[in-house]
Design a protein around this motif. Structure first.
Motif, PDB file in Angstrom:
ATOM      1  N   UNK A  89     -12.433 -39.155  15.930  1.00 22.87           N
ATOM      2  CA  UNK A  89     -11.831 -40.138  16.818  1.00 22.87           C
ATOM      3  C   UNK A  89     -11.075 -41.204  16.021  1.00 22.87           C
ATOM      4  N   UNK A  90     -10.124 -41.901  16.645  1.00 23.50           N
ATOM      5  CA  UNK A  90      -9.423 -43.004  15.970  1.00 23.50           C
ATOM      6  C   UNK A  90     -10.410 -44.036  15.436  1.00 23.50           C
ATOM      7  N   UNK A  91     -10.144 -44.565  14.252  1.00 19.89           N
ATOM      8  CA  UNK A  91     -10.946 -45.592  13.579  1.00 19.89           C
ATOM      9  C   UNK A  91     -12.263 -45.069  13.014  1.00 19.89           C
ATOM     10  N   UNK A  92     -12.531 -43.776  13.130  1.00 18.61           N
ATOM     11  CA  UNK A  92     -13.753 -43.244  12.520  1.00 18.61           C
ATOM     12  C   UNK A  92     -13.575 -43.132  11.010  1.00 18.61           C
ATOM     13  N   UNK A  93     -14.620 -43.471  10.284  1.00 12.13           N
ATOM     14  CA  UNK A  93     -14.651 -43.365   8.822  1.00 12.13           C
ATOM     15  C   UNK A  93     -15.725 -42.332   8.491  1.00 12.13           C
ATOM     16  N   UNK A  94     -15.276 -41.121   8.145  1.00 12.71           N
ATOM     17  CA  UNK A  94     -16.175 -39.990   7.931  1.00 12.71           C
ATOM     18  C   UNK A  94     -16.377 -39.767   6.438  1.00 12.71           C
ATOM     19  N   UNK A  95     -17.621 -39.806   5.992  1.00  9.26           N
ATOM     20  CA  UNK A  95     -17.930 -39.468   4.601  1.00  9.26           C
ATOM     21  C   UNK A  95     -18.361 -38.002   4.545  1.00  9.26           C
ATOM     22  N   UNK A  96     -17.935 -37.311   3.489  1.00 13.41           N
ATOM     23  CA  UNK A  96     -18.186 -35.881   3.348  1.00 13.41           C
ATOM     24  C   UNK A  96     -18.900 -35.606   2.032  1.00 13.41           C
ATOM     25  N   UNK A  97     -20.028 -34.934   2.111  1.00  8.41           N
ATOM     26  CA  UNK A  97     -20.741 -34.475   0.921  1.00  8.41           C
ATOM     27  C   UNK A  97     -20.997 -32.987   1.081  1.00  8.41           C
ATOM     28  N   UNK A  98     -21.235 -32.320  -0.029  1.00  2.62           N
ATOM     29  CA  UNK A  98     -21.466 -30.893   0.082  1.00  2.62           C
ATOM     30  C   UNK A  98     -21.881 -30.268  -1.223  1.00  2.62           C
ATOM     31  N   UNK A  99     -22.404 -29.070  -1.124  1.00 10.91           N
ATOM     32  CA  UNK A  99     -22.816 -28.309  -2.294  1.00 10.91           C
ATOM     33  C   UNK A  99     -21.586 -27.860  -3.077  1.00 10.91           C
ATOM     34  N   UNK A 100     -21.810 -27.303  -4.262  1.00 10.08           N
ATOM     35  CA  UNK A 100     -20.705 -26.807  -5.073  1.00 10.08           C
ATOM     36  C   UNK A 100     -19.935 -25.736  -4.306  1.00 10.08           C
TER      37      UNK A 100
ATOM     38  N   UNK B 197      -7.528 -50.416  10.775  1.00 10.13           N
ATOM     39  CA  UNK B 197      -7.938 -49.482  11.842  1.00 10.13           C
ATOM     40  C   UNK B 197      -7.529 -48.039  11.502  1.00 10.13           C
ATOM     41  N   UNK B 198      -7.916 -47.604  10.306  1.00  7.99           N
ATOM     42  CA  UNK B 198      -7.557 -46.274   9.840  1.00  7.99           C
ATOM     43  C   UNK B 198      -8.626 -45.250  10.220  1.00  7.99           C
ATOM     44  N   UNK B 199      -8.188 -44.033  10.439  1.00  6.12           N
ATOM     45  CA  UNK B 199      -9.094 -42.898  10.545  1.00  6.12           C
ATOM     46  C   UNK B 199      -9.195 -42.310   9.144  1.00  6.12           C
TER      47      UNK B 199
ATOM     48  N   UNK C 281     -22.417 -42.140   0.691  1.00  2.00           N
ATOM     49  CA  UNK C 281     -22.132 -41.354   1.896  1.00  2.00           C
ATOM     50  C   UNK C 281     -22.829 -41.923   3.118  1.00  2.00           C
ATOM     51  N   UNK C 282     -24.017 -42.494   2.911  1.00  5.14           N
ATOM     52  CA  UNK C 282     -24.772 -43.071   4.024  1.00  5.14           C
ATOM     53  C   UNK C 282     -24.509 -44.569   4.184  1.00  5.14           C
ATOM     54  N   UNK C 283     -24.116 -45.222   3.107  1.00 11.90           N
ATOM     55  CA  UNK C 283     -23.887 -46.669   3.148  1.00 11.90           C
ATOM     56  C   UNK C 283     -22.561 -47.015   3.807  1.00 11.90           C
ATOM     57  N   UNK C 284     -21.524 -46.247   3.474  1.00 16.16           N
ATOM     58  CA  UNK C 284     -20.186 -46.545   3.981  1.00 16.16           C
ATOM     59  C   UNK C 284     -19.828 -45.611   5.129  1.00 16.16           C
ATOM     60  N   UNK C 285     -18.889 -46.061   5.943  1.00 18.65           N
ATOM     61  CA  UNK C 285     -18.403 -45.212   7.020  1.00 18.65           C
ATOM     62  C   UNK C 285     -19.228 -45.299   8.286  1.00 18.65           C
TER      63      UNK C 285
END
Length: 270
Positions: free
Chosen positions: A30-41, A199-201, A212-216
């Protein structure tokens, strides 16, 4: 709004090196959502950003931005409404050009044909205001060549350049990974401020589970080209790093395999 619909991306198809980077991945941001992405190798994190930016095209599926299908639009055509900051501090700017020349190129990206370095007083004032917010003294060094700046200064510059044109989407590909902890924290605070005030996505790949859990506002955990966990709201606010790793193990029946992430986790909770 950004919509990814049933995205597949395969590299080296029909060869012994065939590799599925993304498998039937769907996601709506959605607009203005700040999504952090983590993942395995090899989870497909950077490939996901490349699909959004137009640097890669999906083998199947659609990319929709604000109700416009941009799936076949190349990266240079998306540059006007997508900003991006990379892990390599030298990748987002031209070392041989001055600070204001770099900003001029960033501001004109996707707007004009050819290379135009003409800088109006209005743009110069806007650049100074942006740089002053960072507190690194760069607003008084507009004629300095970017190659003279430190890694942290260049990354702050790259971040400001990526947002000066008011993009709809900001992509951050481990943009603090090569910085020392103190500088990384400054860049993250600047990142948070810009995303909130403009107001960035935003999509941010990080190897730091704490960040990843602190921001966004939302965290996506990827593995084997797909989304394993997608958490937001109160669930995310209460979640710890250990709980996140446990949820991954429950879903995938294996441990989270990313040495850099695990090192970060041990540092924070060990």
């Amino acid at each position: 709004m950004l919509q990814l619909e049933h995205i597949d991306k395969v590299f080296f198809r029909n060869t012994p090196d065939e590799r599925w980077a993304l498998r039937n991945l769907s996601c709506t941001v959605q607009p203005d959502e700040f999504v952090t992405i983590v993942g395995s190798n090899g989870a497909g994190k950077t490939t996901l950003l490349n699909i959004v930016s137009g640097n890669h095209f999906p083998d199947r599926g659609r990319v929709i931005i604000e109700d416009h299908d941009v799936t076949s639009l190349p990266a240079f055509r998306r540059a006007r409404f997508i900003g991006r900051v990379f892990q390599n501090t030298s990748q987002g700017s031209a070392a041989s050009l001055t600070i204001e020349e770099n900003f001029a190129i960033a501001y004109a990206k996707g707007r004009t044909r050819g290379l135009r370095l003409a800088i109006s007083e209005h743009l110069r004032k806007k650049i100074r205001e942006k740089l002053a917010e960072v507190g690194l003294g760069l607003e008084n060094r507009l004629r300095d060549r970017v190659g003279l700046l430190s890694g942290g200064q260049r990354q702050a510059l790259a971040l400001l350049m990526a947002t000066i044109g008011n993009p709809k989407i900001l992509l951050l590909d481990e943009h603090t990974a090569n910085l020392d902890p103190k500088t990384a924290e400054k860049i993250m605070n600047l990142t948070n401020l810009l995303i909130r005030d403009d107001h960035l996505t935003a999509f941010m790949i990080t190897h730091d589970l704490g960040d990843a859990l602190k921001y966004g506002t939302r965290t996506i955990l990827m593995d084997d080209g797909g989304i394993v966990l997608d958490i937001s709201g109160e669930e995310r606010k209460k979640m710890t790093i250990n709980e996140l790793l446990e949820r991954f193990s429950e879903r995938r029946h294996k441990k989270f395999a990313n040495d850099r992430v695990l090192l970060s986790t041990e540092t924070k909770e060990g």
